[in-house]
Design a protein around this motif. Sequence first.
Motif, PDB file in Angstrom:
ATOM      1  N   MET A   1       0.771  -1.322   0.076  1.00  0.00           N
ATOM      2  CA  MET A   1       0.139  -0.063  -0.068  1.00  0.00           C
ATOM      3  C   MET A   1       0.956   1.158  -0.005  1.00  0.00           C
ATOM      4  O   MET A   1       1.889   1.240   0.422  1.00  0.00           O
ATOM      5  N   PHE A   2       0.540   2.241  -0.573  1.00  0.00           N
ATOM      6  CA  PHE A   2       1.204   3.590  -0.590  1.00  0.00           C
ATOM      7  C   PHE A   2       0.263   4.643   0.097  1.00  0.00           C
ATOM      8  O   PHE A   2      -0.711   4.621   0.136  1.00  0.00           O
ATOM      9  N   PHE A   3       1.083   5.375   0.872  1.00  0.00           N
ATOM     10  CA  PHE A   3       0.487   6.582   1.891  1.00  0.00           C
ATOM     11  C   PHE A   3       1.244   7.950   1.421  1.00  0.00           C
ATOM     12  O   PHE A   3       2.456   8.073   1.065  1.00  0.00           O
ATOM     13  N   LEU A   4       0.406   8.826   1.311  1.00  0.00           N
ATOM     14  CA  LEU A   4       0.791  10.217   1.326  1.00  0.00           C
ATOM     15  C   LEU A   4       0.922  10.700   2.726  1.00  0.00           C
ATOM     16  O   LEU A   4      -0.059  10.656   3.511  1.00  0.00           O
ATOM     17  N   MET A   5       2.122  11.103   3.435  1.00  0.00           N
ATOM     18  CA  MET A   5       2.228  11.312   4.731  1.00  0.00           C
ATOM     19  C   MET A   5       2.501  12.884   4.688  1.00  0.00           C
ATOM     20  O   MET A   5       3.422  13.294   4.062  1.00  0.00           O
ATOM     21  N   ILE A   6       1.590  13.698   5.334  1.00  0.00           N
ATOM     22  CA  ILE A   6       1.932  15.141   5.632  1.00  0.00           C
ATOM     23  C   ILE A   6       2.084  15.364   7.158  1.00  0.00           C
ATOM     24  O   ILE A   6       1.386  14.935   8.032  1.00  0.00           O
ATOM     25  N   CYS A   7       3.155  16.146   7.448  1.00  0.00           N
ATOM     26  CA  CYS A   7       3.522  16.182   8.880  1.00  0.00           C
ATOM     27  C   CYS A   7       3.597  17.894   9.023  1.00  0.00           C
ATOM     28  O   CYS A   7       4.541  18.460   8.423  1.00  0.00           O
ATOM     29  N   ALA A  38       8.838   0.960   6.645  1.00  0.00           N
ATOM     30  CA  ALA A  38       8.009   1.556   5.379  1.00  0.00           C
ATOM     31  C   ALA A  38       9.409   1.598   4.502  1.00  0.00           C
ATOM     32  O   ALA A  38      10.542   1.867   4.795  1.00  0.00           O
ATOM     33  N   VAL A  39       9.014   1.845   3.165  1.00  0.00           N
ATOM     34  CA  VAL A  39       9.760   2.226   2.146  1.00  0.00           C
ATOM     35  C   VAL A  39       9.392   3.628   2.000  1.00  0.00           C
ATOM     36  O   VAL A  39       8.411   4.135   1.691  1.00  0.00           O
ATOM     37  N   VAL A  40      10.347   4.508   1.958  1.00  0.00           N
ATOM     38  CA  VAL A  40      10.050   5.986   1.868  1.00  0.00           C
ATOM     39  C   VAL A  40      10.387   6.263   0.295  1.00  0.00           C
ATOM     40  O   VAL A  40      11.643   6.170  -0.153  1.00  0.00           O
ATOM     41  N   LEU A  41       9.714   6.615  -0.618  1.00  0.00           N
ATOM     42  CA  LEU A  41       9.694   6.814  -2.018  1.00  0.00           C
ATOM     43  C   LEU A  41      10.199   8.082  -2.298  1.00  0.00           C
ATOM     44  O   LEU A  41      11.316   8.390  -3.190  1.00  0.00           O
ATOM     45  N   ILE A  59       5.936  10.172   0.455  1.00  0.00           N
ATOM     46  CA  ILE A  59       5.277   9.109  -0.058  1.00  0.00           C
ATOM     47  C   ILE A  59       5.828   7.609   0.452  1.00  0.00           C
ATOM     48  O   ILE A  59       7.096   7.659   0.115  1.00  0.00           O
ATOM     49  N   LEU A  60       5.006   7.097   1.135  1.00  0.00           N
ATOM     50  CA  LEU A  60       5.510   5.810   1.736  1.00  0.00           C
ATOM     51  C   LEU A  60       4.974   4.545   1.064  1.00  0.00           C
ATOM     52  O   LEU A  60       3.824   4.723   0.908  1.00  0.00           O
ATOM     53  N   GLN A  61       5.540   3.391   1.164  1.00  0.00           N
ATOM     54  CA  GLN A  61       4.920   2.311   0.937  1.00  0.00           C
ATOM     55  C   GLN A  61       5.170   1.362   2.006  1.00  0.00           C
ATOM     56  O   GLN A  61       6.214   1.195   2.898  1.00  0.00           O
ATOM     57  N   ALA A  62       4.088   0.786   2.715  1.00  0.00           N
ATOM     58  CA  ALA A  62       4.088  -0.040   3.969  1.00  0.00           C
ATOM     59  C   ALA A  62       3.148  -0.981   3.791  1.00  0.00           C
ATOM     60  O   ALA A  62       2.083  -0.912   2.924  1.00  0.00           O
ATOM     61  N   ARG A  67       1.666   0.277  10.031  1.00  0.00           N
ATOM     62  CA  ARG A  67       2.985   0.360   9.917  1.00  0.00           C
ATOM     63  C   ARG A  67       3.596   1.796   9.392  1.00  0.00           C
ATOM     64  O   ARG A  67       4.495   2.224   9.885  1.00  0.00           O
ATOM     65  N   ALA A  68       2.669   2.388   8.604  1.00  0.00           N
ATOM     66  CA  ALA A  68       3.066   3.664   8.154  1.00  0.00           C
ATOM     67  C   ALA A  68       2.830   4.631   9.012  1.00  0.00           C
ATOM     68  O   ALA A  68       3.821   5.585   9.260  1.00  0.00           O
TER      69      ALA A  68
END
Length: 106
Positions: A1-7, A38-41, A59-62, A67-68
Amino acid sequence: MFFLMICKHHDRPETAALRDELRPQHRDWVASGGGGLAVVLTGSAIWDDAGQGTGNFGILQADNEARARAFAEGDPFFSGGVVQSITLTRLADTFRADRITPLTGG
């Protein structure tokens, strides 16, 4: 799965200095994918119109959102008090991750 992470970072006078202090540990965390969480793309700082840091994104793959989130919350920017809030948004299964060279070593 891919995620957009905004901090979003705290808007306090001491945040910039704290971010600078923690940046080497943050970069190590990203490079390791949080020890494999995670893998940080890709990712980068987010700036305001004046060029001041207001946050960061990735953009993460987890395997899953848990896990993300563990990756995001394990980041020294979060545990060290730079990050005020984290938003994770799942991206479509058709997201073309093959067009990005991952930041995570491996």
